[in-house]
Design an enzyme around this catalytic site. Sequence first.
Site, PDB file in Angstrom:
ATOM      1  N   GLY A 116      16.053 -10.764  12.717  1.00 16.12           N
ATOM      2  CA  GLY A 116      16.826  -9.545  12.955  1.00 16.12           C
ATOM      3  C   GLY A 116      18.288  -9.858  13.207  1.00 16.12           C
ATOM      4  CB  SER A 208      13.098 -12.130   8.565  1.00 15.06           C
ATOM      5  OG  SER A 208      13.824 -10.926   8.576  1.00 15.06           O
ATOM      6  CG  ASP A 287      -6.471  -5.423  -9.854  1.00 13.65           C
ATOM      7  OD1 ASP A 287      -6.285  -6.641  -9.748  1.00 13.65           O
ATOM      8  OD2 ASP A 287      -7.292  -4.805  -9.154  1.00 13.65           O
ATOM      9  CB  SER A 392      23.184  -0.386  14.357  1.00 13.12           C
ATOM     10  OG  SER A 392      22.100  -1.290  14.437  1.00 13.12           O
ATOM     11  CG  ASP A 469      10.463  -8.583   2.154  1.00 12.65           C
ATOM     12  OD1 ASP A 469      10.713  -7.582   2.868  1.00 12.65           O
ATOM     13  OD2 ASP A 469      10.970  -9.696   2.356  1.00 12.65           O
ATOM     14  CG  HIS A 505      10.076  -8.631   6.309  1.00 12.75           C
ATOM     15  ND1 HIS A 505      10.887  -9.275   5.392  1.00 12.75           N
ATOM     16  CD2 HIS A 505      10.658  -8.832   7.520  1.00 12.75           C
ATOM     17  CE1 HIS A 505      11.911  -9.829   6.021  1.00 12.75           C
ATOM     18  NE2 HIS A 505      11.785  -9.583   7.306  1.00 12.75           N
TER      19      HIS A 505
END
Length: 578
Positions: A116, A208, A287, A392, A469, A505
């Site tokens: 993050g 990440s 598939d 943000s 993801d 993710h």
Amino acid sequence: MEKRLTLTTLAVLTALLYGCGSSSGNDDKKPDDPPQLSCADITTEALDIPGLVISKATEAAATDPGTSASTPAHCLVEGELNQRKSDVDNQQYAIGFEVRLPTDWNGRFFFQGGGGTDGAVNPALGGLPGEGQTTNALSEGYAVASTDGGHKSIDDGTPAGGSLFGMDPQARIDYGYNAVGEVTKVAQTLIERHYDKEADHSYFVGCSNGGRQAMVAASRFADLYDGVIAGNPGFNLPKAGIQHAWDNQQFASVAPLDTATNRPIIEQSFSIPDMKLVASKVLGVCDGLDGLKDGMVLNSSACQAAFDPVKELVCTSGQTAGTDCLGDAAKVEALVRVFDGPRNSKGESLYASWPWDAGVGEMGWRVWKLAMPFPNPDPTIPNSIIATMGGSALPYIFMTPPKAVSGAGHGLIDYLLAYNFDTDAPGIYATNDIYTQSSMQFMTPPDPTDLSAFSAKGGKIIVHHGNSDPVFSVHDSIQWYENLKNADAKAGDYARLYTVPGQNHCGGGPSTSQFDLLTALVDWVENGKAPEQIIAMASPDSTLTDVESRPLCPYPQYAKYDGSGDPKVASSFQCVAS
């Protein structure tokens, strides 16, 4: 602004203070070498590194044997680097870190990537890539380090608190790369002083933002690392931030309006059943392209060519929306624009496209894109991760100059819905007299296609990325790998990419996401054994029903069913060219 020691300056000072060192032990010590330090002897004064403050160095007993949170007996060291007060936002900053030095050391160093917007020092246990792990790097004998990225998250009562550090230019740089470089040098010095020996090999592992840090480490700090595992890496994170604004605008275009406020209820643009229907339509077409219908899309490249979202999802006469099809053309076109990725008015791509895959119907996709799985007090204020953390990070960290946006009420979503892809998007490349590095400079590797220094010293990098993801596109990682191979025909000698069908993710989804990449990397670095296929198991939480294991194949190969073996297990599949 106050002046800071550069990494180069710190490296020179450290070399002058402690000598170049070697991988040998006490037999090679010179009379003027600094003394070995017990855990109790590790202090600010004993290390005497400019800008370093040791706040804690204690012996920790072993706990919780046999779990992913187990801690063997070790020395726990906590501290900070480069404490300062910003003359831009008047806040206090420092690079916080933690290093754990196991009593039974295996001779290796493991840097634990962050996640993050960082903002806290996570326990340096050394989480291993892949789901379902029952151990960690510390328990396996690695010395482990972690960092807060050079700032503390501010609890201002809103989702924006974790991004407010973006107002300070040095904090941006520390978050982007400098904290990793600074802490790595301190950690390696601690290792040498505590064990009286340098680490034999150093590894960086993260997913990440930690995956982005891993790719940056291989580029900027090639001399400090021997092996790197980059999971679901957002190495173009500022571009992915633009995707967050793009997604919300596309969702809002087909979302129902709240009658009281006339605002879009974005989470209702595509419901849980809607996205499960999309996943089922993808499976219906794709598939069997790998030779077996098993709830997985193993041949993703063929799927992208075969799946026509308009044909499969737009309702025609006699069809029922939500059962036979997704909805009208406007609704489907909005989702297609999401998967195509952000563009400006000239049609120029601003990030990457996204693959149609079976994992888009999972909650692991939805929580990032549309909504958290709990009641939202005000549904006109989206609670998805891209609308909160992403909403943000884009104005505060990735735009230059940063833009102060209220994290309260509708502030973040109003910013995202008003974002202009012609006039605002270039801000990720902008600089000025205060913010001298753009976000694309401090967040990404200097040249992602140039790993010459890393490869020249024998470094190896493994990148793994889930095909479903929802925050960083696997297509971006694929493009990086293609560019790397185009720049260096021998890239396969030191870099491998493994895409994970169905995975969201860093985990989840209808996927075989339980795998051991660290053992494969260590074998490659230390024994020269390049990894081919990686056997991956379906985790206990997987939504797959009749799948036990599958091979993860090095890109561009995919796993194809052999036509006769047990369809549940990996041994019945072969890695073949796409």
